[in-house]
Structure formats: structure tokens, C-alpha cells
Design a protein around this motif. Structure first.
Motif, PDB file in Angstrom:
ATOM      1  N   PHE A 291       0.859  -1.178   0.000  1.00  0.00           N
ATOM      2  CA  PHE A 291       0.000   0.000   0.000  1.00  0.00           C
ATOM      3  C   PHE A 291       0.902   1.236   0.000  1.00  0.00           C
ATOM      4  CE2 PHE A 291      -3.441  -2.713   1.909  1.00  0.00           C
ATOM      5  CZ  PHE A 291      -4.345  -2.515   0.877  1.00  0.00           C
ATOM      6  N   ARG A 292       0.557   2.205  -0.813  1.00  0.00           N
ATOM      7  CA  ARG A 292       1.371   3.419  -0.918  1.00  0.00           C
ATOM      8  C   ARG A 292       1.279   4.217   0.381  1.00  0.00           C
ATOM      9  NH1 ARG A 292       0.171   8.522  -2.467  1.00  0.00           N
ATOM     10  NH2 ARG A 292      -1.896   7.892  -3.210  1.00  0.00           N
ATOM     11  N   THR A 293       2.433   4.567   0.930  1.00  0.00           N
ATOM     12  CA  THR A 293       2.485   5.319   2.189  1.00  0.00           C
ATOM     13  C   THR A 293       3.143   6.685   2.011  1.00  0.00           C
ATOM     14  OG1 THR A 293       4.606   4.291   2.777  1.00  0.00           O
ATOM     15  CG2 THR A 293       2.594   3.206   3.566  1.00  0.00           C
ATOM     16  N   MET A 294       3.596   6.989   0.773  1.00  0.00           N
ATOM     17  CA  MET A 294       4.266   8.262   0.511  1.00  0.00           C
ATOM     18  C   MET A 294       3.567   9.022  -0.602  1.00  0.00           C
ATOM     19  SD  MET A 294       8.326   7.338   0.622  1.00  0.00           S
ATOM     20  CE  MET A 294       9.133   6.792   2.114  1.00  0.00           C
ATOM     21  N   ARG A 295       3.831  10.305  -0.639  1.00  0.00           N
ATOM     22  CA  ARG A 295       3.340  11.119  -1.753  1.00  0.00           C
ATOM     23  C   ARG A 295       4.103  10.740  -3.009  1.00  0.00           C
ATOM     24  NH1 ARG A 295       3.506  14.192   2.747  1.00  0.00           N
ATOM     25  NH2 ARG A 295       1.557  15.224   3.354  1.00  0.00           N
ATOM     26  N   ALA A 296       3.383  10.704  -4.116  1.00  0.00           N
ATOM     27  CA  ALA A 296       4.012  10.347  -5.384  1.00  0.00           C
ATOM     28  C   ALA A 296       4.994  11.438  -5.785  1.00  0.00           C
ATOM     29  CB  ALA A 296       2.957  10.158  -6.463  1.00  0.00           C
ATOM     30  N   GLU A 297       6.222  11.033  -6.169  1.00  0.00           N
ATOM     31  CA  GLU A 297       7.250  11.977  -6.608  1.00  0.00           C
ATOM     32  C   GLU A 297       7.241  12.074  -8.120  1.00  0.00           C
ATOM     33  OE1 GLU A 297       9.337  13.809  -4.908  1.00  0.00           O
ATOM     34  OE2 GLU A 297       8.917  13.096  -2.874  1.00  0.00           O
ATOM     35  N   ALA A 298       7.486  13.267  -8.626  1.00  0.00           N
ATOM     36  CA  ALA A 298       7.587  13.445 -10.076  1.00  0.00           C
ATOM     37  C   ALA A 298       8.833  12.737 -10.576  1.00  0.00           C
ATOM     38  CB  ALA A 298       7.668  14.939 -10.407  1.00  0.00           C
ATOM     39  N   ASP A 299       8.779  12.173 -11.785  1.00  0.00           N
ATOM     40  CA  ASP A 299       9.916  11.461 -12.361  1.00  0.00           C
ATOM     41  C   ASP A 299      11.130  12.383 -12.418  1.00  0.00           C
ATOM     42  OD1 ASP A 299       8.373   9.237 -12.672  1.00  0.00           O
ATOM     43  OD2 ASP A 299       7.867   9.654 -14.773  1.00  0.00           O
ATOM     44  N   GLY A 300      12.271  11.902 -11.940  1.00  0.00           N
ATOM     45  CA  GLY A 300      13.497  12.692 -11.988  1.00  0.00           C
ATOM     46  C   GLY A 300      13.635  13.680 -10.860  1.00  0.00           C
ATOM     47  N   ALA A 301      12.658  13.768  -9.970  1.00  0.00           N
ATOM     48  CA  ALA A 301      12.701  14.748  -8.880  1.00  0.00           C
ATOM     49  C   ALA A 301      13.690  14.343  -7.803  1.00  0.00           C
ATOM     50  CB  ALA A 301      11.318  14.921  -8.273  1.00  0.00           C
ATOM     51  N   ILE A 302      14.036  13.056  -7.737  1.00  0.00           N
ATOM     52  CA  ILE A 302      14.943  12.567  -6.707  1.00  0.00           C
ATOM     53  C   ILE A 302      15.724  11.388  -7.271  1.00  0.00           C
ATOM     54  CG2 ILE A 302      13.185  11.014  -5.744  1.00  0.00           C
ATOM     55  CD1 ILE A 302      14.345  11.527  -2.998  1.00  0.00           C
ATOM     56  N   ALA A 303      16.992  11.261  -6.860  1.00  0.00           N
ATOM     57  CA  ALA A 303      17.840  10.180  -7.349  1.00  0.00           C
ATOM     58  C   ALA A 303      17.226   8.834  -6.992  1.00  0.00           C
ATOM     59  CB  ALA A 303      19.242  10.303  -6.750  1.00  0.00           C
ATOM     60  N   GLU A 304      17.456   7.830  -7.849  1.00  0.00           N
ATOM     61  CA  GLU A 304      16.821   6.523  -7.677  1.00  0.00           C
ATOM     62  C   GLU A 304      17.200   5.876  -6.357  1.00  0.00           C
ATOM     63  OE1 GLU A 304      14.121   3.728  -8.930  1.00  0.00           O
ATOM     64  OE2 GLU A 304      14.657   5.608  -9.919  1.00  0.00           O
ATOM     65  N   LYS A 305      18.486   5.961  -5.974  1.00  0.00           N
ATOM     66  CA  LYS A 305      18.915   5.337  -4.721  1.00  0.00           C
ATOM     67  C   LYS A 305      18.312   6.050  -3.516  1.00  0.00           C
ATOM     68  CE  LYS A 305      23.219   5.477  -3.003  1.00  0.00           C
ATOM     69  NZ  LYS A 305      24.666   5.194  -2.897  1.00  0.00           N
ATOM     70  N   GLU A 306      18.304   7.381  -3.561  1.00  0.00           N
ATOM     71  CA  GLU A 306      17.717   8.141  -2.457  1.00  0.00           C
ATOM     72  C   GLU A 306      16.216   7.899  -2.357  1.00  0.00           C
ATOM     73  OE1 GLU A 306      19.151   9.986  -0.072  1.00  0.00           O
ATOM     74  OE2 GLU A 306      21.029   9.174  -0.848  1.00  0.00           O
ATOM     75  N   LYS A 307      15.590   7.726  -3.510  1.00  0.00           N
ATOM     76  CA  LYS A 307      14.152   7.479  -3.550  1.00  0.00           C
ATOM     77  C   LYS A 307      13.799   6.160  -2.856  1.00  0.00           C
ATOM     78  CE  LYS A 307      10.324   7.331  -6.884  1.00  0.00           C
ATOM     79  NZ  LYS A 307       9.973   7.386  -8.314  1.00  0.00           N
ATOM     80  N   ALA A 308      14.732   5.186  -2.922  1.00  0.00           N
ATOM     81  CA  ALA A 308      14.477   3.854  -2.361  1.00  0.00           C
ATOM     82  C   ALA A 308      14.733   3.789  -0.863  1.00  0.00           C
ATOM     83  CB  ALA A 308      15.338   2.814  -3.079  1.00  0.00           C
ATOM     84  N   ILE A 309      15.380   4.821  -0.303  1.00  0.00           N
ATOM     85  CA  ILE A 309      15.725   4.819   1.118  1.00  0.00           C
ATOM     86  C   ILE A 309      14.706   5.649   1.901  1.00  0.00           C
ATOM     87  CG2 ILE A 309      17.438   5.508   2.839  1.00  0.00           C
ATOM     88  CD1 ILE A 309      19.603   5.045   0.761  1.00  0.00           C
ATOM     89  N   THR A 310      14.169   5.065   2.962  1.00  0.00           N
ATOM     90  CA  THR A 310      13.268   5.785   3.861  1.00  0.00           C
ATOM     91  C   THR A 310      14.044   6.187   5.098  1.00  0.00           C
ATOM     92  OG1 THR A 310      11.427   4.418   3.099  1.00  0.00           O
ATOM     93  CG2 THR A 310      11.095   5.690   5.110  1.00  0.00           C
ATOM     94  N   ARG A 311      14.057   7.481   5.384  1.00  0.00           N
ATOM     95  CA  ARG A 311      14.829   7.992   6.513  1.00  0.00           C
ATOM     96  C   ARG A 311      13.906   8.351   7.667  1.00  0.00           C
ATOM     97  NH1 ARG A 311      19.809   8.297   4.545  1.00  0.00           N
ATOM     98  NH2 ARG A 311      20.111   8.702   2.311  1.00  0.00           N
ATOM     99  N   ASP A 312      14.498   8.550   8.842  1.00  0.00           N
ATOM    100  CA  ASP A 312      13.730   8.962  10.018  1.00  0.00           C
ATOM    101  C   ASP A 312      13.017  10.282   9.737  1.00  0.00           C
ATOM    102  OD1 ASP A 312      14.386   6.821  11.709  1.00  0.00           O
ATOM    103  OD2 ASP A 312      16.328   7.723  12.168  1.00  0.00           O
ATOM    104  N   GLY A 313      11.696  10.334  10.048  1.00  0.00           N
ATOM    105  CA  GLY A 313      10.941  11.561   9.839  1.00  0.00           C
ATOM    106  C   GLY A 313      10.809  11.951   8.385  1.00  0.00           C
TER     107      GLY A 313
END
Length: 430
Positions: A291-313
């Protein structure tokens, strides 16, 4: 395993308290749990023991008590598990199973006998645990030399470092030594004497693994043949159980799926389901569903590796998403992956493909975790929580190796119990 080491250690010598002997523990527990309610009922009804319903109840209580004892002893053998946290679930499961069978076969039984046996069984082993802790503290002697200094960091044990082979070592349960170290001849004679006298001697790596629940692999030669090959019989049985469980969840929880999907769509635009490519069984890529728990990001708005990592807060997490993550309800759609044979309910957590490539480049033994199907929950998840940094993933990998090496229904049952606790407390959620 801590309990296994303890059981072997107290198994030597002839001066043990009778309650340190496992068969005395079980025998006393049976007499108290089954005999006490029966004698109380016979005081009111002298012929109670001769009725069919009471004979069925007594037989069922004996079976439930022995089953509960076996389960809690098995679970107690894993690192970080206290008897106080396993006794009640173990006997609740065993007595609950017996009640289901009695009701299914429509047998007459005594509710007082069953309830009394259950209460006394749980109370006996909880009291026994407290008594044993006071009677025999967990003390291990350490032979100096080699890689034994890391033992001091392991909690829950009274470590007694030996300074001389001739010095009095006091009352210890076992001796720990680095058997790969080049020890002086005097210490080698001391170790031989311990073995001949019946005092258990353990290699430092074995003890660390047993007390921490982690298997460290630093060199390929240390991976003994078959040590990371899961039990193939249970592997096949587990696959069937996984499939049946996933089918039941998808059918029974379908109304909940619709409610959660609607809540997600009402809060933020975008699909209710989140799809991501991850690395699974034997290194094969697959698409995971959550189930989606985050807001959808626009393509290219964030690096692929960073996009895959969930950080505190993480600010991308929505209000509904935070609740779903805390309760782990966002994982439920992965029942689809289980039905497709891509995942299991329990196993090493599958990582996003981009993260998996990163970890494989930094950690040579990382691909070993793909020898079993990835899981929705696992030993690393309930022991460590969510991690992303390479150093943290290295520790997580040690937990994954422990799970694979000790692959069994007992470890899976313990993980289920801890997962339920985590769902209630939110441990490790981000």
C-alpha cells in the motif's frame, strides 16, 4: 543458543538441584497442572476421575501441557528470548489447540479442569524461571588469548576472565576459548582438563553466535558445507503453508484492502498500491506490491537510490501512510507476491534492486541471503528494525545468516510472536 549452552553446562556434575533437571521440571509440572485440579474436583465429586468426560479432559491436559512445554523450551533456545515472554504464548497455543480439537470432535470435557491446568502450567514455569535465575546465574569463564575481548560487549552473561590456569575459577557453567588462537601449552592442558572433568568448553565464535543471534562470515572457508543451506523438508512444507496463508488473507481481508485503498486515495492523489522492483529468491528480480504510504514523486525529482531509502521523519510519508507503516498493514498486498511464489511470510527482507546492487558491491557475502525466499517479516526485522546504511546492513546480514542457518518452524514461530508485538509497539517503523 544461550539456553542450549546453559542446558549442556548444567548437565555436568552431580550436585545440581533436582529442578535443574529437565525431566524433573516436566514431571513436577504435570503433577501440579493436571493433578491439582483433578484432586480438587474429586473432593467435590469423588467419582469424577472415572467419568468419560474427565478422562478425556485429563488426557487432553497432559497432551497440552507437554506440547506447551516443548514449544517454550524450543523458543527459549533462541538468543534474546526470556522464558517470561514465551511461557504464556506457548501454553495459550497448546491449550487453545486442544480446545479446538475437543470442540471439533464434540467431546465432553471439564472446563474447570482445562482452565485450572492452563493457569497452573503457565504459573509453574514462570515461577521456575525466577527460581532458576536466582539459583544459577549465567556465568562463563574466558580463557585469555585470541579474539575473546569482544565477549565483554555481549550482555546477559557474567564473564569471568581467567588470568592463570592454576587460579581458582569459581562456579561457572562453561569455559569459552578462541580455539583458533595459538595458546601456551599450560592453557592447552587446562582446556584438556576441563573437557575431561566434564566442564563444557566452547569456541568463542559459537558463543557469540548463540548469544547475539548473528552469524558472521568473514572468510569463505568459514562457511562449512551446508551451514547456509536451509532444511529442504521444511522449505517445501513452508511453501505450502505460505500459499494457504496468503490465499486466506486475500479472501478474508479483502474488505480491509478496499477501506485502506480508499483512505490512501482520499488523502493524496496517485495509485493506492506501490510497486517497486526488488531482488528475491536466488537473485531473481520481481515486482513487490505494498500500500502506498508516501506522496508520489515526479519522475526525476529525486535520485533513484535516495528514492528507495526511507529515513527517520521522512517528509514524503503521509498521515495514513504513517499509521500503515507503524502497524505494518502496508505490507498486506505482498500476499500477492507470496501466491506467485516470489516471497514468503517470513524470511530476509527483499531490498530494492538499486540498493541491492549497492550492498553487493560493498558486502561480498550479501548475495548469500537470497538462498531462501524473502519475507514480509524476518529475524533481522524483529531484532534490528529498519536500516539503510552499509554498516547497518552488514549487521542485518549477520541476522539473515543466523535465520538461514537455523531455518526451522520454531524460529519462524518466534518471529511471528515478535512481529505481533512490533505491530502493537511500532518498533523499527519509519
Amino acid at each position: 543458543m544461550k539456553s542450549s549452552l546453559y542446558d549442556q553446562a548444567i548437565g555436568v556434575g552431580s550436585t545440581r538441584h533436582p529442578l535443574q533437571r529437565l525431566h524433573y521440571q516436566l514431571l513436577a509440572g504435570l503433577l501440579l497442572a493436571v493433578g491439582t485440579p483433578l484432586l480438587a474436583r474429586m473432593g467435590l465429586e469423588p467419582w469424577a476421575a472415572f467419568s468419560i468426560s474427565d478422562q478425556v479432559t485429563v488426557t487432553s491436559a497432559i497432551f497440552a501441557h507437554m506440547t506447551g512445554y516443548m514449544i517454550y523450551r524450543r523458543l527459549e533456545a533462541f538468543p534474546g528470548v526470556a522464558t517470561s515472554s514465551t511461557v504464556l504464548p506457548a501454553f495459550t497455543f497448546s491449550f487453545g489447540l486442544v480446545l479446538i480439537l475437543i470442540i471439533f470432535f464434540r467431546l465432553d470435557y471439564s472446563r474447570i479442569q482445562v482452565a485450572g491446568s492452563f493457569v497452573i502450567s503457565a504459573s509453574w514455569y514462570l515461577s521456575l524461571h525466577v527460581f532458576m535465575q536466582r539459583l544459577e546465574p549465567y556465568r562463563l569463564a574466558v580463557v585469555p588469548g585470541g579474539n575473546v575481548d569482544r565477549l565483554i560487549a555481549v550482555e546477559g552473561v557474567a564473564w569471568q576472565k581467567l588470568f592463570s590456569p592454576d587460579a581458582a575459577q569459581g562456579k561457572v557453567l562453561a569455559v569459552v576459548v578462541d580455539l583458533r588462537a595459538d595458546l601456551p601449552e599450560t592453557w592447552e592442558r587446562f582446556i584438556t582438563g576441563c573437557v575431561l572433568s566434564g566442564t563444557p568448553v566452547y569456541h568463542v565464535k559459537q558463543v557469540v553466535e548463540s548469544l547475539t543471534g548473528r552469524v558472521e562470515i568473514e572468510h569463505l572457508s568459514e562457511n562449512t558445507l551446508g551451514s547456509l543451506n536451509p532444511n529442504q523438508v521444511y522449505f517445501k512444507i513452508k511453501r505450502v503453508l505460505d500459499w494457504l496463508g496468503a490465499l486466506a488473507v486475500l479472501v478474508l481481508a479483502s474488505p480491509l484492502f478496499l477501506i485502506l485503498a480508499l483512505a490512501i486515495r482520499l488523502e493524496t492523489p496517485g495509485p493506492a498500491l506501490f510497486r517497486q522492483q526488488r531482488v528475491g529468491y536466488r537473485g531473481a528480480p520481481f515486482t513487490v506490491y505494498k500500500f502506498r504510504t508516501m506522496r508520489a514523486e515526479a519522475d526525476g525529482a529525486i535520485a533513484e537510490k535516495e528514492k528507495a531509502i526511507t529515513r527517520d521523519g521522512d517528509k514524503r510519508i503521509t498521515r495514513v501512510g504513517r499509521i500503515l507503516r507503524r502497524t505494518r498493514l502496508d505490507e498486506l498486498p505482498q500476499a500477492i507476491n507470496i501466491l506467485k511464489g516470489q516471497m514468503s511470510w517470513i524470511g530476509p527482507r527483499p531490498e530494492a534492486t538499486v540498493l541491492s546492487r549497492w550492498y553487493e558491491a560493498e558486502l561480498p557475502f550479501y548475495p548469500y541471503r537470497h538462498i531462501v525466499r524473502p519475507g514480509i517479516t524476518g529475524w533481522a526485522q524483529v531484532s534490528q528494525g529498519h536500516v539503510a546504511a552499509v554498516d547497518e546492513v552488514r549487521e542485518k546480514l549477520h541476522y539473515d545468516f543466523y535465520y538461514i542457518k537455523n531455518f526451522s518452524p520454531w524460529l519462524d514461530l518466534l518471529i511471528v510472536m515478535r512481529t505481533i508485538k512490533i505491530m502493537l509497539t511500532g518498533f523499527g517503523a519509519k
